[in-house]
Design a protein around this motif. Structure first.
Motif, PDB file in Angstrom:
ATOM      1  N   SER A 145       0.852  -1.185   0.000  1.00  0.00           N
ATOM      2  CA  SER A 145       0.000   0.000   0.000  1.00  0.00           C
ATOM      3  C   SER A 145       0.892   1.240   0.000  1.00  0.00           C
ATOM      4  N   ASP A 164      -1.719  -7.432   6.864  1.00  0.00           N
ATOM      5  CA  ASP A 164      -1.185  -6.404   7.754  1.00  0.00           C
ATOM      6  C   ASP A 164       0.300  -6.709   7.961  1.00  0.00           C
ATOM      7  N   ASN A 172      -8.105  -9.837   5.429  1.00  0.00           N
ATOM      8  CA  ASN A 172      -9.322  -9.895   4.619  1.00  0.00           C
ATOM      9  C   ASN A 172      -9.049 -10.705   3.359  1.00  0.00           C
ATOM     10  N   THR A 191      -7.024   3.772  -0.346  1.00  0.00           N
ATOM     11  CA  THR A 191      -8.340   3.420   0.190  1.00  0.00           C
ATOM     12  C   THR A 191      -9.012   2.302  -0.589  1.00  0.00           C
ATOM     13  N   CYS A 192      -8.534   2.049  -1.789  1.00  0.00           N
ATOM     14  CA  CYS A 192      -9.156   1.034  -2.642  1.00  0.00           C
ATOM     15  C   CYS A 192      -8.081   0.149  -3.264  1.00  0.00           C
ATOM     16  N   ASP A 206     -13.488  -1.085  -2.038  1.00  0.00           N
ATOM     17  CA  ASP A 206     -13.156  -0.153  -0.954  1.00  0.00           C
ATOM     18  C   ASP A 206     -12.705  -1.004   0.231  1.00  0.00           C
ATOM     19  N   ARG A 208     -11.944  -0.160   3.181  1.00  0.00           N
ATOM     20  CA  ARG A 208     -12.428   0.255   4.501  1.00  0.00           C
ATOM     21  C   ARG A 208     -13.787  -0.364   4.809  1.00  0.00           C
ATOM     22  N   THR A 209     -14.604  -0.529   3.778  1.00  0.00           N
ATOM     23  CA  THR A 209     -15.941  -1.117   3.974  1.00  0.00           C
ATOM     24  C   THR A 209     -16.017  -2.532   3.426  1.00  0.00           C
ATOM     25  N   ASN A 210     -14.940  -2.983   2.739  1.00  0.00           N
ATOM     26  CA  ASN A 210     -14.890  -4.309   2.118  1.00  0.00           C
ATOM     27  C   ASN A 210     -16.009  -4.492   1.098  1.00  0.00           C
ATOM     28  N   TYR A 321     -13.807   8.792  -1.783  1.00  0.00           N
ATOM     29  CA  TYR A 321     -12.917   9.783  -1.179  1.00  0.00           C
ATOM     30  C   TYR A 321     -12.948  11.035  -2.039  1.00  0.00           C
TER      31      TYR A 321
END
Length: 477
Positions: A145, A164, A172, A191-192, A206, A208-210, A321
């Motif tokens: 990232s 991570d 995820n 973010t994506c 996305d 953040r929201t999967n 965003y």
């Protein structure tokens, strides 16, 4: 878009990358070599030999002083992209290395391999640090990232995984693929993530929201690679259908199809500034293209040839965003608000507008006759009712415009936004009405099916009862 052809390699070109300074373009080939092309026409190109099999990936470090390459010979090499071409060999994988990528600080390197693992390397110490192991088949691609805290990977197990780097855990997994996932990367803001597949699709999630926010199926064969424009507003993709396609992510649509290659397109990449991109293919060619995304009449051309008519346009990155200024635009647009507008006046206007919007919302609650045969008087009544509704809508629409005229101190941008809201409410009202009618039809059909099913069960029970009675009254032995 005008191609500039450089026939350089003796075999397919599956990878390419621009240097941060945009002075060099590196390409890797199935002929086992890495080429570094100096974009100054008077400068010579460098050919680096050292890999013993197909070169599958190349990537410049953020500073541009190192070039990493991966190969089917199970090794990773770090080159100095100059006339000497010195290299250091990294060995830890036990199968073909498919992907190589520097972190944004240039301190780490990530590789993906057919041995089903991802490996993180220290560039400074030039040694292997740790592995990430949860893929169940070949891993085709891995990317850091922008902030270096996450890693995205994809592979032939039909998954895209998010890792991570601090916990070294998979956090995820995206599994909505009909075939191997071929390529993955982050957008500029992190973010994506986008991913491509052998099922001809390209998807943007996305993280953040999967949630899947965009889904493109514009190619007719496997999508092998793609690259985000630095602004985040565009994306190019290369496919086995021999085309390069350019997507406008803000509009959510295909805007260009390029036919320069005569075989599968295996690599596409934007330059760091986004004014150039390169593509490599199975036809041994490396094509360099100059973008014209910032031509003055581009937006006018889109608006003239295509109008958005759907009440709910598909979601796109602008919904996720705020759009950052394009790198080529230095002027900032400002909206001036007149100081004469008082807070009390604006508050009264908003209250009046809310009352109008509540009335418009009530239109969706108008009862409509159920399906069936209506009498002539009923049809006449409905026609009069619909005509009165149309007249009332027109009066309310003019009422909103009158309110805007009374409060002429409002900025033009605000007035335009309110007019757009009124238009969208009209479309929404019509859509709700159509959905109500379809729901009524569906309920009637469902009721009819349930009645028929009950009748069939009743007839079946009546048929079974005489048979049981005849069996009970049979002759005794």
């Amino acid at each position: 878009l005008c191609p500039n052809t450089e026939i350089s390699h003796r075999d397919a070109v599956p990878c390419a990358d621009f240097s941060p300074s945009k002075k060099q373009l590196a390409t890797g080939s199935s002929d086992k070599t890495v080429m570094v092309w100096n974009l100054n026409p008077k400068a010579r190109a460098f050919r680096f030999e050292g890999h013993k099999d197909v070169v599958t990936a190349v990537h410049f470090s953020p500073s541009g002083d190192l070039l990493a390459s991966a190969s089917r010979d199970k090794t990773v090499r770090l080159w100095t992209p100059n006339i000497k071409g010195d290299s250091t060999v990294f060995t830890a994988h036990t199968a073909t290395v498919r992907s190589v990528n520097f972190s944004s600080d240039g301190q780490r390197l990530i590789t993906a391999s057919d041995d089903k693992s991802l490996k993180i390397w220290s560039v400074h110490r030039q040694k292997f640090i740790y592995s990430l192991n949860q893929h169940t088949n070949w891993v085709r691609c891995a990317r850091f990232s922008p902030d270096g805290r996450l890693v995205a990977s994809c592979g032939d197990d039909r998954t895209v995984r998010l890792w991570d780097t601090s916990s070294r855990q998979c956090i995820n997994t995206f599994t909505d693929y009909g075939g191997p996932a071929t390529f993955v990367d982050f957008n500029a803001s992190g973010t994506c993530i986008a991913s491509s597949g052998a099922d001809n699709t390209l998807k943007i999630w996305d993280i953040r929201t999967n949630k899947l926010i965009q889904h493109y199926q514009v190619h007719s064969a496997s999508v092998n690679c793609f690259s985000f424009h630095p602004s985040g507003n565009y994306l190019i993709s290369g496919s086995s259908d021999s085309t390069v396609k350019i997507l406008d992510l803000l509009e959510g649509r295909l805007i260009y199809t390029l036919h320069g290659h005569k075989g599968p397109v295996l690599a596409v990449v934007f330059s760091r500034e986004g004014d150039l991109f390169a593509s490599g293919g199975a036809d041994l060619q490396v094509l360099m293209w100059k973008t014209n995304f910032d031509a003055l009449n581009y937006r006018e051309l889109l608006s003239r040839h295509s109008r958005r008519v759907t009440p709910d346009p598909p979601p796109h990155l602008n919904d996720i965003y705020p759009r950052s200024p394009h790198l080529h635009h230095t002027q900032n647009e400002t909206v001036e608000v007149r100081a004469e507008i008082h807070l009390l006046q604006l508050t009264q206007f908003i209250k009046q507008l809310n009352s109008v919007l509540r009335l418009k919302h009530c239109w969706t609650a108008v009862d409509r006759p159920s399906t069936g045969i209506a009498s002539a008087s009923t049809c006449t009544y409905r026609q009069e009712e619909e005509r009165e509704e149309d007249e009332e809508k027109e009066r309310l629409g003019h009422g909103v415009m009158d309110l805007l005229d009374e409060h002429c101190g409002l900025p033009p941008a605000f007035r335009s936004t309110l007019e757009h809201i009124v238009q969208q409410l009209d479309i929404l009202t019509q859509t709700v009405a159509v959905l109500e009618e379809r729901l009524t039809l569906t309920e009637d059909k469902l009721k009819e099916c349930l009645d028929n099913q009950a009748l069939i069960l009743q007839q079946a029970l009546q048929t079974d009862e005489p048979s049981e009675q005849r069996g009970a009254e049979g002759p005794a032995v």
